[in-house]
Motif scaffolding. Structure first.
Motif, PDB file in Angstrom:
ATOM      1  N   LYS A 174       0.801  -1.099  -0.028  1.00 35.51           N
ATOM      2  CA  LYS A 174       0.154  -0.099  -0.007  1.00 35.51           C
ATOM      3  C   LYS A 174       0.959   1.253   0.123  1.00 35.51           C
ATOM      4  O   LYS A 174       1.919   1.188   0.442  1.00 35.51           O
ATOM      5  CB  LYS A 174      -0.904  -0.194   1.118  1.00 35.51           C
ATOM      6  N   ARG A 175       0.336   2.347  -0.532  1.00 40.12           N
ATOM      7  CA  ARG A 175       1.214   3.776  -0.653  1.00 40.12           C
ATOM      8  C   ARG A 175       0.381   4.691   0.147  1.00 40.12           C
ATOM      9  O   ARG A 175      -0.982   5.063  -0.099  1.00 40.12           O
ATOM     10  CB  ARG A 175       1.195   4.174  -2.031  1.00 40.12           C
ATOM     11  N   ALA A 176       1.226   5.346   1.085  1.00 37.46           N
ATOM     12  CA  ALA A 176       0.708   6.545   1.575  1.00 37.46           C
ATOM     13  C   ALA A 176       1.248   7.855   1.322  1.00 37.46           C
ATOM     14  O   ALA A 176       2.557   7.863   0.926  1.00 37.46           O
ATOM     15  CB  ALA A 176       0.807   6.300   3.166  1.00 37.46           C
ATOM     16  N   LEU A 177       0.653   8.936   1.107  1.00 35.10           N
ATOM     17  CA  LEU A 177       1.252  10.267   0.794  1.00 35.10           C
ATOM     18  C   LEU A 177       1.226  11.170   1.838  1.00 35.10           C
ATOM     19  O   LEU A 177       0.239  11.399   2.183  1.00 35.10           O
ATOM     20  CB  LEU A 177       0.491  10.823  -0.444  1.00 35.10           C
ATOM     21  N   ILE A 178       2.173  11.491   2.403  1.00 37.91           N
ATOM     22  CA  ILE A 178       2.442  12.461   3.441  1.00 37.91           C
ATOM     23  C   ILE A 178       2.846  13.889   3.168  1.00 37.91           C
ATOM     24  O   ILE A 178       3.968  13.998   2.631  1.00 37.91           O
ATOM     25  CB  ILE A 178       3.000  11.953   4.648  1.00 37.91           C
ATOM     26  N   SER A 179       2.179  15.106   3.241  1.00 37.50           N
ATOM     27  CA  SER A 179       2.790  16.258   3.051  1.00 37.50           C
ATOM     28  C   SER A 179       2.053  17.239   4.206  1.00 37.50           C
ATOM     29  O   SER A 179       1.058  17.668   3.992  1.00 37.50           O
ATOM     30  CB  SER A 179       2.385  16.671   1.857  1.00 37.50           C
ATOM     31  N   VAL A 180       2.812  17.749   5.342  1.00 38.36           N
ATOM     32  CA  VAL A 180       2.286  18.262   6.355  1.00 38.36           C
ATOM     33  C   VAL A 180       3.035  19.628   6.696  1.00 38.36           C
ATOM     34  O   VAL A 180       4.153  19.607   6.639  1.00 38.36           O
ATOM     35  CB  VAL A 180       2.072  17.388   7.719  1.00 38.36           C
ATOM     36  N   SER A 181       2.556  20.563   7.086  1.00 42.28           N
ATOM     37  CA  SER A 181       2.897  21.814   7.458  1.00 42.28           C
ATOM     38  C   SER A 181       2.936  21.860   8.973  1.00 42.28           C
ATOM     39  O   SER A 181       4.104  22.201   9.585  1.00 42.28           O
ATOM     40  CB  SER A 181       2.089  23.033   7.262  1.00 42.28           C
ATOM     41  N   ALA A 214       2.522  -1.059   9.297  1.00 42.91           N
ATOM     42  CA  ALA A 214       1.327  -1.511   8.766  1.00 42.91           C
ATOM     43  C   ALA A 214       1.711  -1.947   7.301  1.00 42.91           C
ATOM     44  O   ALA A 214       0.321  -2.228   6.558  1.00 42.91           O
ATOM     45  CB  ALA A 214       0.287  -0.461   8.723  1.00 42.91           C
ATOM     46  N   GLY A 215       2.723  -1.925   6.744  1.00 48.25           N
ATOM     47  CA  GLY A 215       3.046  -2.310   5.393  1.00 48.25           C
ATOM     48  C   GLY A 215       2.838  -1.121   4.321  1.00 48.25           C
ATOM     49  O   GLY A 215       2.548  -1.389   3.055  1.00 48.25           O
ATOM     50  N   PHE A 216       3.013  -0.089   4.552  1.00 44.51           N
ATOM     51  CA  PHE A 216       2.746   1.064   3.774  1.00 44.51           C
ATOM     52  C   PHE A 216       4.084   1.694   3.325  1.00 44.51           C
ATOM     53  O   PHE A 216       5.113   1.647   4.240  1.00 44.51           O
ATOM     54  CB  PHE A 216       2.042   2.315   4.094  1.00 44.51           C
ATOM     55  N   GLU A 217       4.372   1.800   1.987  1.00 39.50           N
ATOM     56  CA  GLU A 217       5.387   2.838   1.495  1.00 39.50           C
ATOM     57  C   GLU A 217       4.996   4.249   1.374  1.00 39.50           C
ATOM     58  O   GLU A 217       3.722   4.426   1.437  1.00 39.50           O
ATOM     59  CB  GLU A 217       5.882   2.353   0.312  1.00 39.50           C
ATOM     60  N   ILE A 218       5.943   5.164   1.704  1.00 38.52           N
ATOM     61  CA  ILE A 218       5.473   6.435   1.977  1.00 38.52           C
ATOM     62  C   ILE A 218       6.011   7.225   0.976  1.00 38.52           C
ATOM     63  O   ILE A 218       7.329   7.434   0.618  1.00 38.52           O
ATOM     64  CB  ILE A 218       6.043   6.801   3.238  1.00 38.52           C
ATOM     65  N   VAL A 219       5.368   8.132   0.143  1.00 33.02           N
ATOM     66  CA  VAL A 219       5.743   9.292  -0.591  1.00 33.02           C
ATOM     67  C   VAL A 219       5.460  10.503   0.159  1.00 33.02           C
ATOM     68  O   VAL A 219       4.452  10.946   0.786  1.00 33.02           O
ATOM     69  CB  VAL A 219       4.671   9.265  -1.797  1.00 33.02           C
ATOM     70  N   SER A 220       6.406  11.504  -0.145  1.00 37.37           N
ATOM     71  CA  SER A 220       6.625  12.875   0.631  1.00 37.37           C
ATOM     72  C   SER A 220       7.116  13.902  -0.156  1.00 37.37           C
ATOM     73  O   SER A 220       7.740  13.773  -1.504  1.00 37.37           O
ATOM     74  CB  SER A 220       6.998  12.612   1.935  1.00 37.37           C
ATOM     75  N   VAL A 261      -3.720   9.167   2.649  1.00 35.14           N
ATOM     76  CA  VAL A 261      -3.462  10.611   2.271  1.00 35.14           C
ATOM     77  C   VAL A 261      -3.437  11.176   3.644  1.00 35.14           C
ATOM     78  O   VAL A 261      -4.406  11.180   4.399  1.00 35.14           O
ATOM     79  CB  VAL A 261      -4.219  11.488   1.321  1.00 35.14           C
ATOM     80  N   CYS A 262      -2.372  11.935   3.995  1.00 29.11           N
ATOM     81  CA  CYS A 262      -2.180  12.615   5.209  1.00 29.11           C
ATOM     82  C   CYS A 262      -1.496  14.059   4.890  1.00 29.11           C
ATOM     83  O   CYS A 262      -0.262  14.067   4.607  1.00 29.11           O
ATOM     84  CB  CYS A 262      -1.310  11.793   6.241  1.00 29.11           C
ATOM     85  N   VAL A 263      -2.338  15.052   4.929  1.00 29.66           N
ATOM     86  CA  VAL A 263      -1.893  16.450   4.465  1.00 29.66           C
ATOM     87  C   VAL A 263      -2.818  17.423   5.512  1.00 29.66           C
ATOM     88  O   VAL A 263      -3.951  17.306   5.792  1.00 29.66           O
ATOM     89  CB  VAL A 263      -2.602  16.631   3.018  1.00 29.66           C
ATOM     90  N   VAL A 271      -6.510  14.780   7.792  1.00 23.10           N
ATOM     91  CA  VAL A 271      -6.259  16.329   8.036  1.00 23.10           C
ATOM     92  C   VAL A 271      -5.675  16.857   9.439  1.00 23.10           C
ATOM     93  O   VAL A 271      -5.279  17.634   9.667  1.00 23.10           O
ATOM     94  CB  VAL A 271      -7.029  17.164   7.228  1.00 23.10           C
ATOM     95  N   ASP A 272      -6.086  15.870  10.400  1.00 18.83           N
ATOM     96  CA  ASP A 272      -5.825  16.081  11.815  1.00 18.83           C
ATOM     97  C   ASP A 272      -4.988  15.237  12.509  1.00 18.83           C
ATOM     98  O   ASP A 272      -5.538  14.250  12.705  1.00 18.83           O
ATOM     99  CB  ASP A 272      -7.239  16.500  12.488  1.00 18.83           C
TER     100      ASP A 272
END
Length: 510
Positions: free
Chosen positions: A2-9, A24-30, A97-99, A144-145
């Protein structure tokens, strides 16, 4: 995988959350700063340019606005045509997505912010990713939170996925968040463009408190706070002591603050059911409160008190002797707090009396709509004063007239205030005719009406109010004027030797 995209201020908790996703088995893109933060903490991360096959450009303005990102977010996993297109264009699905967004609100809160700086903090890619993921929440978990990190990791650990209900809740939060974000931007841009009546009005508020009930126990209610709202407000007050505020407490406290803000000298305002029942001024706060109490020692019971100076021991000792719901002030001395906190339930609030007092527009909801208007901050100094009577007010009468005029605009219409130099004597509120309001105020004032001033929020349609005032002993009247029968009231005032002032300004309050 699975793929997660993370971009946070806001990077609160992002390291722990990312490690949990890895487990949990995710690869992370950022992207950008988030990618560096994760890499510096030993978390393997794929750069966004490896996904888009295109570098970040224009100082990072363009980095995630690409089909390889949004195709991966929006593809329906149960649609064979969508899956075929993913394969054809070598796009990998994004499952989480975590943004969170550029800090626009925090930026415009700076006193010296420039329009250029504010505009540069309008996030484009972040809201777009959030909306794409939230639209496709059946297949994509969107966050988002930071407060939701733990719940998501728990469900991933226990179930291998996030439940459909949780995904829907998270998506709903995203749309609330992006709507609120855009509402703050639209308000700022509307003000910047100096538009007074835009074709649409979008407002946003943040939950401050869930209330036990509304005006009555069978009504549900909540208390929301306006982002970047006036700090001189109940919404931004600090509660030092006492029970939780109620719906009616908040309304009454707001009314009390709006009155006390009009006074420069030490002042005390007592409010019941959103109307002042007593207002006093003095050389000291203790004197001012004593006057407010004497103005109506019956109605003040169970009331709200607003004071515009630090509460000292002398004032606190007097306050302690009365049952009060709330005391609002800029601050309390340690000795005053010791006296007042001995009463378990009394609510003590501090409010910023020093900072900028924003004259926010007032909104009133109606069924199916909203009324919007400026606050009534019009003062006597701005009015065009005329004196149509033969006699002009004395110095003492002027002081009483000015106090009455400050108070009457905060009283529900039809409104009459009888006052002296340092306190109100009688208040008639919310009556269907003006002479009825006057009779209530004059009856409450009693013998104190002799030599006192009378203030009216609107003109006299006939001379009956002047007649009633004169018979009660009133010697000076202040009112807007403008009635077709003004001359009748002027003649009646002259007949009794009353000095009457026209302001040209009406102060209706419904």
């Amino acid at each position: 995988m699975k793929r997660a995209l993370i971009s946070v201020s806001d990077k609160t908790g992002i390291i722990e959350f990312s490690k949990g996703l890895k487990e949990a088995g995710f690869e992370i893109v950022s992207t950008g700063g988030t990618k560096k933060t994760l890499a510096d903490n030993g978390i393997e991360v794929i750069g966004i340019e490896e996904v888009t096959k295109f570098p970040e450009i224009m100082d990072g303005r363009v980095k995630t606005l690409h089909p390889n990102v949004h195709g991966g977010l929006l593809a329906k996993r149960n649609d064979n045509d969508h899956l075929a297109q993913l394969a054809e264009h070598h796009i990998q699905p994004i499952d989480l997505v975590c943004v969170n967004l550029y800090p626009f609100q925090q930026t415009i809160a700076k006193p010296d912010v420039t329009p250029e700086e504010a505009i540069e903090n309008i996030d484009i890619g972040g809201p777009t990713m959030l909306r794409s993921a939230a639209k496709n929440h059946e297949f994509v978990t969107v966050i988002v939170d930071p407060a939701d990190y733990e719940a998501v990791l728990t469900q991933l650990a226990e179930n291998g996925d996030v439940t459909k209900q949780k995904k829907r809740q998270l998506a709903a939060k995203v749309f609330r968040h992006t709507a609120a974000y855009d509402a703050v931007i639209s308000e700022y841009m509307t003000q910047l463009a100096e538009e007074e009546n835009p074709e649409s009005l979008t407002l946003t508020y943040n939950l401050k408190q869930s209330l036990r009930y509304g005006e009555n126990p069978h009504q549900h209610a909540s208390f929301y706070q306006k982002p970047l709202g006036s700090k001189f407000s109940v919404a931004y007050s600090n509660q030092l002591h006492g029970k939780e505020l109620s719906y009616n407490n908040i309304n009454d406290a707001d009314a009390a603050l709006l009155i006390v803000r009009d006074f420069d000298q030490p002042a005390a305002v007592a409010v019941k059911h959103m109307n002042p029942c007593g207002v006093g001024v003095g050389d000291t706060l203790a004197e001012a409160f004593k006057k407010a109490y004497e103005a109506d020692s019956t109605s003040i019971f169970g009331g709200i008190i607003a004071l515009n100076r630090e509460v000292d021991l002398e004032t606190a000792t007097m306050l302690r002797e009365i049952f009060l719901e709330i005391i609002i002030a800029p601050s309390f001395t340690d000795e005053a707090l010791e006296v007042l906190t001995a009463k378990k339930n009394i609510r003590l609030l501090t409010v910023d009396f020093v900072g900028e007092r924003k004259n926010e527009r007032k909104t009133t909801s109606i069924l199916g709509g909203l009324l919007v208007q400026d606050l009534d901050t019009y003062g006597l100094d701005e009015a065009t004063i005329t004196i149509p009577t033969k006699r002009e007010p004395s110095e003492e009468e002027w002081a009483a007239l000015k106090l009455g005029w400050k108070v009457v605009k905060h009283v529900k219409s039809n409104a009459i205030v009888v006052s002296g130099e340092k306190m109100t004597f009688g208040i008639g509120a919310g009556q269907m005719n003006r002479v009825g309001a006057a009779n209530i105020a004059l009856a409450q004032a009693g013998e104190k009406a002799t030599g006192a001033a009378l203030a009216s929020d609107a003109f006299f349609p006939m001379d009956d109010t002047v007649e009633a005032a004169a018979k009660a002993g009133i010697t000076a009247i202040i009112q807007p004027g403008g009635s077709v029968r003004d001359e009748d009231s002027i003649k009646k005032a002259d007949e009794y030797g009353i000095a009457m002032v026209f302001t040209g300004v009406r102060h209706f309050k419904h």
